[in-house]
Design a protein around this motif. Structure first.
Motif, PDB file in Angstrom:
ATOM      1  N   UNK A  30      58.807  50.646  37.306  1.00  0.00           N
ATOM      2  CA  UNK A  30      59.268  50.413  35.937  1.00  0.00           C
ATOM      3  C   UNK A  30      60.119  51.590  35.457  1.00  0.00           C
ATOM      4  N   UNK A  31      59.685  52.790  35.777  1.00  0.00           N
ATOM      5  CA  UNK A  31      60.447  53.979  35.396  1.00  0.00           C
ATOM      6  C   UNK A  31      61.837  53.963  36.057  1.00  0.00           C
ATOM      7  N   UNK A  32      61.905  53.499  37.285  1.00  0.00           N
ATOM      8  CA  UNK A  32      63.162  53.512  38.029  1.00  0.00           C
ATOM      9  C   UNK A  32      64.123  52.423  37.558  1.00  0.00           C
ATOM     10  N   UNK A  33      63.597  51.206  37.336  1.00  0.00           N
ATOM     11  CA  UNK A  33      64.464  50.062  37.035  1.00  0.00           C
ATOM     12  C   UNK A  33      64.589  49.747  35.544  1.00  0.00           C
ATOM     13  N   UNK A  34      63.624  50.196  34.734  1.00  0.00           N
ATOM     14  CA  UNK A  34      63.593  49.877  33.304  1.00  0.00           C
ATOM     15  C   UNK A  34      63.789  48.376  33.075  1.00  0.00           C
ATOM     16  N   UNK A  35      62.908  47.551  33.664  1.00  0.00           N
ATOM     17  CA  UNK A  35      63.093  46.090  33.594  1.00  0.00           C
ATOM     18  C   UNK A  35      62.736  45.529  32.224  1.00  0.00           C
ATOM     19  N   UNK A  36      63.234  44.326  31.982  1.00  0.00           N
ATOM     20  CA  UNK A  36      62.901  43.639  30.739  1.00  0.00           C
ATOM     21  C   UNK A  36      61.503  43.014  30.806  1.00  0.00           C
ATOM     22  N   UNK A  37      61.021  42.768  32.023  1.00  0.00           N
ATOM     23  CA  UNK A  37      59.736  42.096  32.195  1.00  0.00           C
ATOM     24  C   UNK A  37      58.977  42.719  33.363  1.00  0.00           C
ATOM     25  N   UNK A  38      57.644  42.794  33.230  1.00  0.00           N
ATOM     26  CA  UNK A  38      56.787  43.325  34.293  1.00  0.00           C
ATOM     27  C   UNK A  38      55.663  42.324  34.537  1.00  0.00           C
ATOM     28  N   UNK A  39      55.474  41.943  35.783  1.00  0.00           N
ATOM     29  CA  UNK A  39      54.378  41.042  36.144  1.00  0.00           C
ATOM     30  C   UNK A  39      53.537  41.734  37.213  1.00  0.00           C
ATOM     31  N   UNK A  40      52.297  42.052  36.870  1.00  0.00           N
ATOM     32  CA  UNK A  40      51.415  42.748  37.792  1.00  0.00           C
ATOM     33  C   UNK A  40      50.569  41.752  38.583  1.00  0.00           C
ATOM     34  N   UNK A  41      49.999  42.225  39.673  1.00  0.00           N
ATOM     35  CA  UNK A  41      49.033  41.412  40.412  1.00  0.00           C
ATOM     36  C   UNK A  41      47.784  41.236  39.554  1.00  0.00           C
ATOM     37  N   UNK A  42      47.075  40.149  39.772  1.00  0.00           N
ATOM     38  CA  UNK A  42      45.884  39.885  38.960  1.00  0.00           C
ATOM     39  C   UNK A  42      44.720  39.435  39.822  1.00  0.00           C
ATOM     40  N   UNK A  43      43.545  39.588  39.263  1.00  0.00           N
ATOM     41  CA  UNK A  43      42.303  39.159  39.899  1.00  0.00           C
ATOM     42  C   UNK A  43      41.559  38.275  38.917  1.00  0.00           C
ATOM     43  N   UNK A  44      41.086  37.128  39.395  1.00  0.00           N
ATOM     44  CA  UNK A  44      40.283  36.246  38.550  1.00  0.00           C
ATOM     45  C   UNK A  44      38.807  36.572  38.763  1.00  0.00           C
ATOM     46  N   UNK A  45      38.112  36.829  37.673  1.00  0.00           N
ATOM     47  CA  UNK A  45      36.683  37.139  37.715  1.00  0.00           C
ATOM     48  C   UNK A  45      35.917  35.970  37.114  1.00  0.00           C
ATOM     49  N   UNK A  46      35.006  35.382  37.878  1.00  0.00           N
ATOM     50  CA  UNK A  46      34.178  34.283  37.386  1.00  0.00           C
ATOM     51  C   UNK A  46      32.723  34.734  37.352  1.00  0.00           C
ATOM     52  N   UNK A  47      32.122  34.670  36.184  1.00  0.00           N
ATOM     53  CA  UNK A  47      30.701  34.983  36.012  1.00  0.00           C
ATOM     54  C   UNK A  47      29.928  33.687  36.224  1.00  0.00           C
ATOM     55  N   UNK A  48      29.396  33.518  37.430  1.00  0.00           N
ATOM     56  CA  UNK A  48      28.724  32.280  37.820  1.00  0.00           C
ATOM     57  C   UNK A  48      27.275  32.317  37.352  1.00  0.00           C
ATOM     58  N   UNK A  49      26.784  31.252  36.714  1.00  0.00           N
ATOM     59  CA  UNK A  49      25.399  31.252  36.221  1.00  0.00           C
ATOM     60  C   UNK A  49      24.406  31.720  37.264  1.00  0.00           C
ATOM     61  N   UNK A  50      23.392  32.467  36.827  1.00  0.00           N
ATOM     62  CA  UNK A  50      22.428  33.083  37.729  1.00  0.00           C
ATOM     63  C   UNK A  50      21.686  32.085  38.596  1.00  0.00           C
ATOM     64  N   UNK A  51      21.513  32.438  39.863  1.00  0.00           N
ATOM     65  CA  UNK A  51      20.794  31.593  40.804  1.00  0.00           C
ATOM     66  C   UNK A  51      19.314  31.936  40.797  1.00  0.00           C
ATOM     67  N   UNK A  52      18.486  30.925  40.688  1.00  0.00           N
ATOM     68  CA  UNK A  52      17.040  31.089  40.820  1.00  0.00           C
ATOM     69  C   UNK A  52      16.576  30.249  42.004  1.00  0.00           C
ATOM     70  N   UNK A  53      15.350  30.478  42.435  1.00  0.00           N
ATOM     71  CA  UNK A  53      14.822  29.774  43.609  1.00  0.00           C
ATOM     72  C   UNK A  53      14.935  28.268  43.435  1.00  0.00           C
ATOM     73  N   UNK A  54      15.522  27.597  44.413  1.00  0.00           N
ATOM     74  CA  UNK A  54      15.650  26.147  44.398  1.00  0.00           C
ATOM     75  C   UNK A  54      16.903  25.629  43.748  1.00  0.00           C
TER      76      UNK A  54
END
Length: 357
Positions: free
Chosen positions: A51-75
């Motif tokens: 960004x410092x080098x190109x001074x772009x109008x737009x920046x799109x970073x890599x992303x990670x999706x985080x899913x909080x899955x309901x807790x597992x109990x026995x059975x």
């Protein structure tokens, strides 16, 4: 291609608190039966330099999706009521982040190995059902002399037998052929796992309970990241400029989400490459070993089908020389063909033939 991380763990392990620490989403722990999902940016200091080098109008970073899955109990994994919903969430994940209680609670002292084994048993039970269904589908073909079906069935039975012995698929050291035979089953106990030791205080990060979990994880060459989920969730709600002294009190220089994302990247082996210019700096993610056309397809599907060549500037050369012109004059700008394996940090320009309309 956003990396999909599924948070799993036993009820009461602090999973939703940790989710809030990772995402600043403010999810309530009182709706533990609900799935929470958020997307967070992957921290990468190279982006700021581009960004410092190109001074772009737009920046799109890599992303990670985080899913909080309901807790597992026995059975849970084989119960009719919640099974299909829980399993679909877990099957969607590229990597499982297993949150393990390493703090005392009303239920008594932490027992991390017991909690890990409890979840593994649930995943193995569901995987056993999946493998048995596949076996039922191909048994008739195998009996009629179909060699491919017979091979697949034998491989499935070997994996199934080890599951019944208490070995998750990821700990079975499967051959490439066995992995191919069971690939359509998308086994949950085969997914890579990162362990989070959720502690009550920073002093516990190097304690015996965390050491016990780390020793267990090392048996399957998995990473263990100790986190003080409750405190980090509180810190994550502060403006970024005000976090440093509170993180320092925990002995940290950054929120553990950054360490966790980097650990997930190391576990799965994706790489990030860039397109850069005055209009946009964009981070793209592909799998290590992907050839140039496949990587180009991450940018646009037409680029893969009509791929001609890829022009490459290694990030390190670009930063060292300071501009694309300087890179070209130094002979560091390369032209690569279809067999080139894209490397982490490549700055690319794709030449392709657009499809005819």
């Amino acid at each position: 291609m956003a990396l999909r991380c599924g948070l799993i763990g036993s009820p009461g392990c602090g999973k939703t608190t940790l989710y809030n620490a990772m995402t600043s989403a403010g999810a309530s722990s009182f709706d533990a039966a609900e799935l929470h999902r958020a997307t967070v940016e992957v921290p990468d200091p190279r982006v700021a330099e581009l960004v410092r080098l190109y001074e772009p109008k737009k920046v799109v970073k890599a992303s990670v999706e985080i899913a909080d899955i309901p807790g597992l109990a026995a059975g849970d994994a084989t119960a009719n009521s919640r099974a299909s919903r829980l399993l679909s969430h877990i099957k969607e994940a590229d990597v499982l982040i297993h949150v393990v209680r390493c703090f005392p609670s009303a239920g008594g002292k932490p027992n991390p190995i017991h909690d890990v084994e409890l979840i593994d048993l649930e995943l193995m039970a569901a995987d056993s059902v999946t493998l048995e269904r596949k076996r039922e589908r191909i048994v008739k073909r195998a009996r009629t002399g179909d060699k491919e079906a017979a091979r697949e069935m034998a491989d499935c039975e070997r994996v199934l037998s080890r599951l019944h012995e208490g070995f998750p698929a990821r700990r079975q050291e499967l051959t490439a052929r066995e992995r191919e035979s069971i690939s359509e089953c998308n086994l949950m106990s085969l997914k890579p796992v990162l362990y989070v030791a959720n502690v009550a205080a920073s002093d516990d990060m190097q304690g015996d309970t965390v050491a016990l979990l780390r020793s267990w994880a090392e048996k399957e060459r998995a990473e263990t990241v100790p986190m003080c989920g409750r405190d980090e969730a509180d810190i994550s709600e502060l403006p970024a400029g005000e976090r440093a002294p509170f993180l320092a009190a925990l002995g940290l220089t950054e929120l553990s989400i950054e360490r966790l994302i980097h650990a997930a990247y190391l576990e799965l082996g994706p790489i990030d490459f860039f397109t850069a210019g005055e209009r946009e700096v964009h981070v793209w993610t592909c799998r290590k070993g992907d050839k140039a056309p496949a990587a180009a397809g991450k940018i646009h599907s037409d680029m893969e089908g009509g791929f001609v060549r890829m022009e490459i500037i290694p990030y390190g050369d670009l930063m060292a020389l300071g501009s694309e012109d300087a890179v070209a004059k130094a002979g560091k700008r390369r032209i690569e063909g279809r067999d080139y394996e894209v490397q982490d940090g490549d700055v690319v320009f794709v030449r392709f033939t657009p499809p005819r309309s």
